[in-house]
Design an enzyme around this catalytic site. Structure first.
Site, PDB file in Angstrom:
ATOM      1  N   TYR A  48       3.838  18.994  80.662  1.00 34.60           N
ATOM      2  CA  TYR A  48       3.433  20.066  79.806  1.00 34.60           C
ATOM      3  C   TYR A  48       3.277  19.176  78.315  1.00 34.60           C
ATOM      4  CZ  TYR A  48       3.259  24.207  76.760  1.00 34.60           C
ATOM      5  OH  TYR A  48       2.709  24.951  75.750  1.00 34.60           O
ATOM      6  N   ASP A  62       3.571  24.469  63.426  1.00 35.53           N
ATOM      7  CA  ASP A  62       2.673  25.144  64.549  1.00 35.53           C
ATOM      8  C   ASP A  62       1.906  26.388  64.129  1.00 35.53           C
ATOM      9  OD1 ASP A  62       1.692  25.526  67.040  1.00 35.53           O
ATOM     10  OD2 ASP A  62       3.436  26.265  67.797  1.00 35.53           O
ATOM     11  N   ASP A  89      -1.253  22.993  76.099  1.00 36.46           N
ATOM     12  CA  ASP A  89      -1.475  24.209  74.950  1.00 36.46           C
ATOM     13  C   ASP A  89      -2.751  24.246  74.281  1.00 36.46           C
ATOM     14  OD1 ASP A  89      -1.214  26.127  73.188  1.00 36.46           O
ATOM     15  OD2 ASP A  89       0.874  25.554  72.477  1.00 36.46           O
ATOM     16  N   ASP A  91      -3.725  26.671  72.542  1.00 31.25           N
ATOM     17  CA  ASP A  91      -3.796  27.713  71.367  1.00 31.25           C
ATOM     18  C   ASP A  91      -4.467  29.063  71.605  1.00 31.25           C
ATOM     19  OD1 ASP A  91      -1.754  26.389  70.067  1.00 31.25           O
ATOM     20  OD2 ASP A  91      -3.104  25.420  68.463  1.00 31.25           O
ATOM     21  N   HIS A 116      -3.392  26.696  78.728  1.00 30.74           N
ATOM     22  CA  HIS A 116      -2.930  28.092  78.186  1.00 30.74           C
ATOM     23  C   HIS A 116      -3.655  28.608  77.207  1.00 30.74           C
ATOM     24  CE1 HIS A 116       0.304  27.608  75.417  1.00 30.74           C
ATOM     25  NE2 HIS A 116       0.697  26.910  76.236  1.00 30.74           N
ATOM     26  N   GLU A 118      -3.658  31.913  74.310  1.00 33.30           N
ATOM     27  CA  GLU A 118      -2.711  33.062  73.709  1.00 33.30           C
ATOM     28  C   GLU A 118      -3.651  34.178  72.836  1.00 33.30           C
ATOM     29  OE1 GLU A 118      -0.797  31.165  69.783  1.00 33.30           O
ATOM     30  OE2 GLU A 118      -0.409  29.952  71.665  1.00 33.30           O
ATOM     31  N   CYS A 126       4.702  30.188  65.849  1.00 33.78           N
ATOM     32  CA  CYS A 126       5.351  29.810  66.997  1.00 33.78           C
ATOM     33  C   CYS A 126       5.378  31.148  67.793  1.00 33.78           C
ATOM     34  CB  CYS A 126       6.658  28.994  66.504  1.00 33.78           C
ATOM     35  SG  CYS A 126       7.716  28.923  67.763  1.00 33.78           S
ATOM     36  N   ARG A 161      -1.500  33.270  77.879  1.00 32.43           N
ATOM     37  CA  ARG A 161      -0.142  33.771  77.268  1.00 32.43           C
ATOM     38  C   ARG A 161      -0.372  35.018  76.401  1.00 32.43           C
ATOM     39  NH1 ARG A 161       2.575  29.811  72.941  1.00 32.43           N
ATOM     40  NH2 ARG A 161       2.976  31.449  71.206  1.00 32.43           N
ATOM     41  N   GLU A 191       5.601  35.661  76.739  1.00 31.03           N
ATOM     42  CA  GLU A 191       6.313  34.692  75.795  1.00 31.03           C
ATOM     43  C   GLU A 191       7.359  35.555  75.179  1.00 31.03           C
ATOM     44  OE1 GLU A 191       7.627  32.032  74.878  1.00 31.03           O
ATOM     45  OE2 GLU A 191       6.117  31.157  73.553  1.00 31.03           O
ATOM     46  N   ASN A 213       8.968  30.417  79.603  1.00 25.71           N
ATOM     47  CA  ASN A 213       9.118  29.021  78.581  1.00 25.71           C
ATOM     48  C   ASN A 213      10.747  28.970  78.070  1.00 25.71           C
ATOM     49  OD1 ASN A 213       8.877  27.537  76.362  1.00 25.71           O
ATOM     50  ND2 ASN A 213       8.056  28.990  75.045  1.00 25.71           N
TER      51      ASN A 213
END
Length: 297
Positions: A48, A62, A89, A91, A116, A118, A126, A161, A191, A213
């Site tokens: 990952y 982040d 990731d 975003d 992924h 989100e 985060c 996500r 999440e 996660n």
């Protein structure tokens, strides 16, 4: 030697088959290519590539400050060296729906197996912090449809996500996940779940695989892979674990050098030169062409 021996297409197919199997897939976070090589050698199912770990390594929080080109290059460097599927990731997709489609194509070109997207608004936060805001279901489904339409390899896995559990509650988060799956998401990433029962609720409500996660210092308890599998979870990621392990050891070592003037007291905690050469497979480089690679181990 010199990177992965399998093709990106083969790694994507392996991930698809794994998600359809009956064993949970374990994907530790790779903070660099060397970490990815070690993850493969230790027998994990994939690597990952965390946006949070990458941004921290870049020296920024982040909150969506890293760019598409930076993330893509980082992902390519890691995917190049491992035969495992690599899951990155992405975003919020780096822009509007057409940008999302381009993001998917660049990640495909970089050899990644999955990403992924989100449903947070920009600037993102985060996933285990409070005060997150999410976009409407309609806006997120546009992102997913754009990703699916932009994808050229049908085996590239698109995960959705949702960060809505904290602000909207569990039933609303499940409703969102259903809409995301209907829009074409292959994998759902809920999440900041509070307990195993919440993972079970997602797994029972959806016909697509569920991802857990297991990040440290977050909202979720650190459940074992077997507990998660029993709850219906098909994949688990450990996104920032390797970065935290490394930074903890680095800080301890630097503190000892500062205080004692030598690193002698922490040498026993270091990876040895011989082990590093083993992970890097120096011997294969040495035997590849003795006229060029003429060093001796």
């Amino acid at each position: 030697m010199l990177g992965a021996t399998s093709t990106a297409a083969e790694r994507r197919l392996a991930l698809r088959k794994g998600l359809a199997g009956d064993q949970i897939l374990r994907f530790p976070g790779a903070i660099n290519p060397l970490t990815a090589q070690l993850i493969e050698q230790l027998g994990f199912d994939g690597v990952y590539i965390s946006g949070g770990a990458f941004s921290a390594a870049m020296g920024v929080p982040d909150i969506g400050l890293t760019t598409l080109s930076e993330v893509t290059e980082h992902g390519q460097q890691i995917s190049r060296v491992t035969n495992l599927p690599s899951f990155i990731d992405a975003d919020t997709g780096f822009g509007e729906p057409m940008n999302v489609a381009r993001t998917i194509q660049l990640l495909e070109d970089a050899g990644l197996s999955a990403c992924h997207l989100e449903d947070q608004v920009n600037p993102k936060r985060c996933g285990h912090l409070d005060g997150k805001d999410v976009v409407s279901i309609e806006e997120m489904t546009k992102r997913i449809r754009a990703a699916v339409q932009g994808r050229r390899d049908e085996n590239f896995v698109i995960s959705a996500r949702t960060d809505s559990r904290a602000g909207e509650g569990l039933p609303a988060a499940i409703d969102r996940a259903k809409a995301y799956a209907d829009a074409g998401a292959d994998l759902i990433f809920p999440e900041a779940m509070k307990d195993l029962g919440e993972f079970e609720a997602f797994a029972e409500a959806l016909d697509v695989p569920i991802l857990a996660n297991m990040t440290e210092f977050g909202k979720s308890e650190l459940f074992t892979a077997s507990q998660l599998q029993d709850a219906g979870v098909q994949m688990v990621i450990y996104p920032v674990t390797t970065l935290r392990l490394a930074m903890g050891a680095i800080e301890a070592g630097l503190t000892q050098i500062r205080d004692e003037g030598t690193q002698a007291g922490v040498v026993d905690k270091m990876q040895t030169r011989a082990r590093l050469y083993e992970v890097l497979d120096y011997e294969s480089y040495n035997s590849f062409d003795s006229d060029v690679f003429n060093f001796t181990l």
